[in-house]
Design a protein around this motif. Structure first.
Motif, mmCIF file in Angstrom:
data_model
loop_
_atom_site.group_PDB
_atom_site.id
_atom_site.type_symbol
_atom_site.label_atom_id
_atom_site.label_comp_id
_atom_site.label_asym_id
_atom_site.label_seq_id
_atom_site.Cartn_x
_atom_site.Cartn_y
_atom_site.Cartn_z
ATOM 1 N N GLU A 151 67.012 37.391 50.804
ATOM 2 C CA GLU A 151 66.683 36.099 50.340
ATOM 3 C C GLU A 151 65.341 35.768 49.505
ATOM 4 N N PRO A 152 65.380 35.018 48.473
ATOM 5 C CA PRO A 152 64.094 34.831 47.631
ATOM 6 C C PRO A 152 63.049 34.045 48.587
ATOM 7 N N LEU A 153 61.857 34.332 48.635
ATOM 8 C CA LEU A 153 61.025 33.476 49.356
ATOM 9 C C LEU A 153 60.932 31.881 49.001
ATOM 10 N N ASP A 154 61.141 31.144 50.130
ATOM 11 C CA ASP A 154 61.000 29.746 49.781
ATOM 12 C C ASP A 154 59.849 29.210 50.586
ATOM 13 N N GLY A 155 59.322 29.942 51.257
ATOM 14 C CA GLY A 155 58.096 29.242 52.066
ATOM 15 C C GLY A 155 58.391 29.426 53.577
ATOM 16 N N ASN A 156 59.586 29.210 54.023
ATOM 17 C CA ASN A 156 59.941 29.279 55.231
ATOM 18 C C ASN A 156 60.286 30.778 55.698
ATOM 19 N N ASN A 157 60.725 31.417 54.916
ATOM 20 C CA ASN A 157 60.963 32.694 55.574
ATOM 21 C C ASN A 157 59.924 33.937 55.140
ATOM 22 N N TYR A 158 58.764 33.774 54.925
ATOM 23 C CA TYR A 158 57.557 34.447 54.367
ATOM 24 C C TYR A 158 57.438 35.667 55.397
ATOM 25 N N LYS A 159 57.384 35.458 56.885
ATOM 26 C CA LYS A 159 57.124 36.948 57.618
ATOM 27 C C LYS A 159 58.184 37.852 57.318
ATOM 28 N N TRP A 213 60.641 38.036 54.766
ATOM 29 C CA TRP A 213 60.323 38.391 53.230
ATOM 30 C C TRP A 213 59.299 39.703 53.080
ATOM 31 N N SER A 214 58.223 39.213 53.658
ATOM 32 C CA SER A 214 57.021 40.093 53.188
ATOM 33 C C SER A 214 57.216 41.442 54.097
ATOM 34 N N GLN A 215 57.681 41.521 55.105
ATOM 35 C CA GLN A 215 57.960 42.677 55.650
ATOM 36 C C GLN A 215 58.970 43.613 55.226
ATOM 37 N N LYS A 216 60.261 42.957 54.677
ATOM 38 C CA LYS A 216 61.182 43.683 53.844
ATOM 39 C C LYS A 216 60.485 44.323 52.621
ATOM 40 N N LEU A 217 59.851 43.536 51.967
ATOM 41 C CA LEU A 217 59.084 43.931 50.694
ATOM 42 C C LEU A 217 57.868 45.094 51.228
ATOM 43 N N LEU A 218 57.478 44.818 51.851
ATOM 44 C CA LEU A 218 56.446 46.027 52.388
ATOM 45 C C LEU A 218 57.050 47.329 52.716
ATOM 46 N N ILE A 219 58.060 47.347 53.460
ATOM 47 C CA ILE A 219 58.973 48.535 53.462
ATOM 48 C C ILE A 219 59.354 49.218 52.409
ATOM 49 N N PHE A 220 59.891 48.410 51.433
ATOM 50 C CA PHE A 220 60.163 48.666 50.015
ATOM 51 C C PHE A 220 59.233 49.470 49.274
ATOM 52 N N PHE A 221 58.046 48.643 49.351
ATOM 53 C CA PHE A 221 56.750 49.399 48.552
ATOM 54 C C PHE A 221 56.205 50.414 49.169
ATOM 55 N N GLU A 222 56.401 50.508 50.612
ATOM 56 C CA GLU A 222 56.042 51.838 51.405
ATOM 57 C C GLU A 222 56.776 53.089 50.935
ATOM 58 N N GLN A 223 58.161 52.795 50.666
ATOM 59 C CA GLN A 223 58.930 54.143 50.168
ATOM 60 C C GLN A 223 58.817 54.274 48.805
ATOM 61 N N LEU A 224 58.561 53.281 48.061
ATOM 62 C CA LEU A 224 57.932 53.583 46.768
ATOM 63 C C LEU A 224 56.583 54.314 46.327
ATOM 64 N N ASN A 250 65.003 62.798 46.710
ATOM 65 C CA ASN A 250 65.795 61.420 46.482
ATOM 66 C C ASN A 250 65.547 60.611 47.485
ATOM 67 N N LYS A 251 65.123 59.564 47.323
ATOM 68 C CA LYS A 251 64.579 58.424 48.484
ATOM 69 C C LYS A 251 65.837 57.500 48.489
ATOM 70 N N THR A 252 66.136 57.094 49.748
ATOM 71 C CA THR A 252 67.005 55.925 49.964
ATOM 72 C C THR A 252 66.012 54.908 50.108
ATOM 73 N N LEU A 253 65.961 53.846 49.168
ATOM 74 C CA LEU A 253 65.484 52.682 49.323
ATOM 75 C C LEU A 253 66.382 51.473 49.738
ATOM 76 N N PRO A 254 65.649 50.687 50.353
ATOM 77 C CA PRO A 254 66.545 49.526 51.069
ATOM 78 C C PRO A 254 67.133 48.686 49.747
ATOM 79 N N ASP A 255 68.153 48.069 50.226
ATOM 80 C CA ASP A 255 68.831 47.212 49.068
ATOM 81 C C ASP A 255 68.297 45.760 49.067
#
Length: 190
Positions: free
Chosen positions: A16-24, A26-37, A6-11
């Motif tokens: 926050e959805p990507l709006d262009g101002n929060n790219y760094k 946003w991308s790091q959070k999703l990268l961590i999620f995809f690494e765990q998957l 059982n993997k504990t995945l980030p919530d």
């Protein structure tokens, strides 16, 4: 019998959805999620043309190639779905036509991930203008200074710890002059 871990995945519901101002962020959070998957390879690699081209057994090559191709296609759909679901409607509408995650990521990186001189100037300006005041708690202000310093360092700019400590000392309020001078003239490192 195969055991599954059982993997504990980030919530991601709070991301926050990507709006262009929060790219760094946003991308790091999703990268961590995809690494765990264990599907993060999709973000960086082009799909293989022929998975086992050097194999001498042609039947095995075709079967293994089909299995690998189906896995890549499935992982691409999973990652693409997460990427698109965590964007503002405007970006979603622009990127929905792309089927390849690699193309979506390259497009986002080109538009939002490039070094932004304005952002660097902004974070450095906030860092330089920081001033400690008597009205607030010292620990809260030191924490704020640490965050500003981390923002500067996260933009890829380097500075030594001596500079960081001296800038903090120089930002002490006038009522702290004696304490500042005492700290500045110590022989030990701060």
């Amino acid at each position: 019998m195969a055991t599954t871990m059982n993997k504990t995945l980030p919530d991601l519901s709070k991301l926050e959805p990507l709006d262009g101002n929060n790219y760094k962020h946003w991308s790091q959070k999703l990268l961590i999620f995809f690494e765990q998957l264990e599907v993060d390879y999709i973000l960086f690699n082009e799909p293989p043309d022929d998975v086992l081209a050097d194999s001498s057994n042609v039947a095995t090559t075709v079967v293994a190639g089909d299995v690998a191709k189906k896995k890549v296609e499935k992982d691409n759909k999973t990652v693409r779905g997460h990427l698109l679901n965590h964007m503002t409607n405007h970006l979603f509408d622009l990127l929905i036509t792309y089927k390849s995650v690699k193309v979506i990521c390259d497009s986002l990186e080109k538009k939002y991930g490039a070094d932004d001189a304005r952002k660097k100037k902004y974070v450095v300006g906030k860092w330089i203008k920081f001033q400690i005041v008597d009205d607030k708690t010292i620990m809260g202000q030191v924490h704020e200074y640490e965050n500003l310093t981390a923002d500067v360092l996260n933009e890829g700019m380097e500075m030594c710890e001596i500079l960081q400590a001296n800038i903090l000392l120089e930002n002490f309020p006038p009522s702290w002059t004696d304490h500042r001078n005492q700290l500045k003239h110590k022989k030990k490192k701060l």
